[in-house]
Scaffold this motif. Sequence first.
Motif, PDB file in Angstrom:
ATOM      1  N   ASP A  97       0.830  -1.202   0.000  1.00 48.19           N
ATOM      2  CA  ASP A  97       0.000   0.000   0.000  1.00 48.19           C
ATOM      3  C   ASP A  97       0.875   1.267   0.000  1.00 48.19           C
ATOM      4  OD1 ASP A  97      -2.663   1.159   0.075  1.00 48.19           O
ATOM      5  OD2 ASP A  97      -2.186   1.813   2.107  1.00 48.19           O
ATOM      6  N   TYR A 113      -0.311  -3.192  -6.490  1.00 51.87           N
ATOM      7  CA  TYR A 113      -1.766  -3.348  -6.573  1.00 51.87           C
ATOM      8  C   TYR A 113      -2.149  -4.815  -6.780  1.00 51.87           C
ATOM      9  CZ  TYR A 113      -2.980   1.626  -6.710  1.00 51.87           C
ATOM     10  OH  TYR A 113      -3.183   2.947  -6.391  1.00 51.87           O
ATOM     11  N   GLY A 117      -4.345  -7.189  -4.255  1.00 46.60           N
ATOM     12  CA  GLY A 117      -5.528  -7.907  -4.707  1.00 46.60           C
ATOM     13  C   GLY A 117      -5.423  -9.391  -4.453  1.00 46.60           C
ATOM     14  N   ASP A 132     -12.721  -5.687  -2.732  1.00 46.26           N
ATOM     15  CA  ASP A 132     -11.418  -5.060  -2.507  1.00 46.26           C
ATOM     16  C   ASP A 132     -10.380  -5.673  -3.446  1.00 46.26           C
ATOM     17  OD1 ASP A 132      -9.474  -3.425  -1.211  1.00 46.26           O
ATOM     18  OD2 ASP A 132      -8.867  -5.136   0.004  1.00 46.26           O
ATOM     19  N   ASN A 136      -8.375  -3.735  -6.771  1.00 45.21           N
ATOM     20  CA  ASN A 136      -6.920  -3.689  -6.978  1.00 45.21           C
ATOM     21  C   ASN A 136      -6.528  -4.275  -8.324  1.00 45.21           C
ATOM     22  OD1 ASN A 136      -5.612  -2.455  -4.586  1.00 45.21           O
ATOM     23  ND2 ASN A 136      -6.737  -4.035  -3.502  1.00 45.21           N
ATOM     24  N   ARG A 139      -7.356  -1.802 -11.017  1.00 44.06           N
ATOM     25  CA  ARG A 139      -6.415  -0.676 -11.066  1.00 44.06           C
ATOM     26  C   ARG A 139      -5.192  -1.039 -11.902  1.00 44.06           C
ATOM     27  NH1 ARG A 139      -7.265   1.270  -4.852  1.00 44.06           N
ATOM     28  NH2 ARG A 139      -9.054   2.610  -5.294  1.00 44.06           N
TER      29      ARG A 139
END
Length: 199
Positions: A97, A113, A117, A132, A136, A139
């Motif tokens: 993160d 990312y 994930g 969630d 990720n 993204r």
Amino acid sequence: MSGAFASLQGASRGALVLVAAATLATAQPKPDDQARRLFEDGRADLAGGRARQGLDALQTIVTGFPASSFADDALFEIGRYTEEVERNATKAREIYDQIAKRYPQSDSAPGAYFQMGRLALATAASAGTLDDALTNFQRVIRLYPGSRFVPDALVASAAVHRRGARYDAAIDAARRAVLDHSSSSAAPAAQFELALSLA
């Protein structure tokens, strides 16, 4: 004559000072070079089983050279070690993160990312955690379309959709991985995911 000689001496002394300063400047390693050497040392130490020394070298880059092009790579290596060797998924996710937030334009960001994930998918016990994970993966696909992590993110997205019984979306993601990234290492997993979603 003596005044001219003194002036000449002064000029020579000044030139010597400038040469010495230039030599000293070129002798000092540049921050990116130091960071690169630390990164190479850190990876070599980790590969050689010298974890403490390797992690110290990588952490030195993160704290001492945060603006270098190796800071994100160092953090990513620390995250991988934390996840794979220390088996601390929570701490690893925090490290990934940090990469996503502090170095969003780096080549490590899509990997960060993807790893976040993957960790969310591996521990998903609710629809919220699945969402969630999917966020990720998406993204990676949307923000970094040229990244090497895109094929894996497509396959992982298909898995998330399949687990959520969204089969059309699962088929679409798996098919994209198969058709657009047929030569990637993720292609066999994409074909398998596609077969599961079509079954």
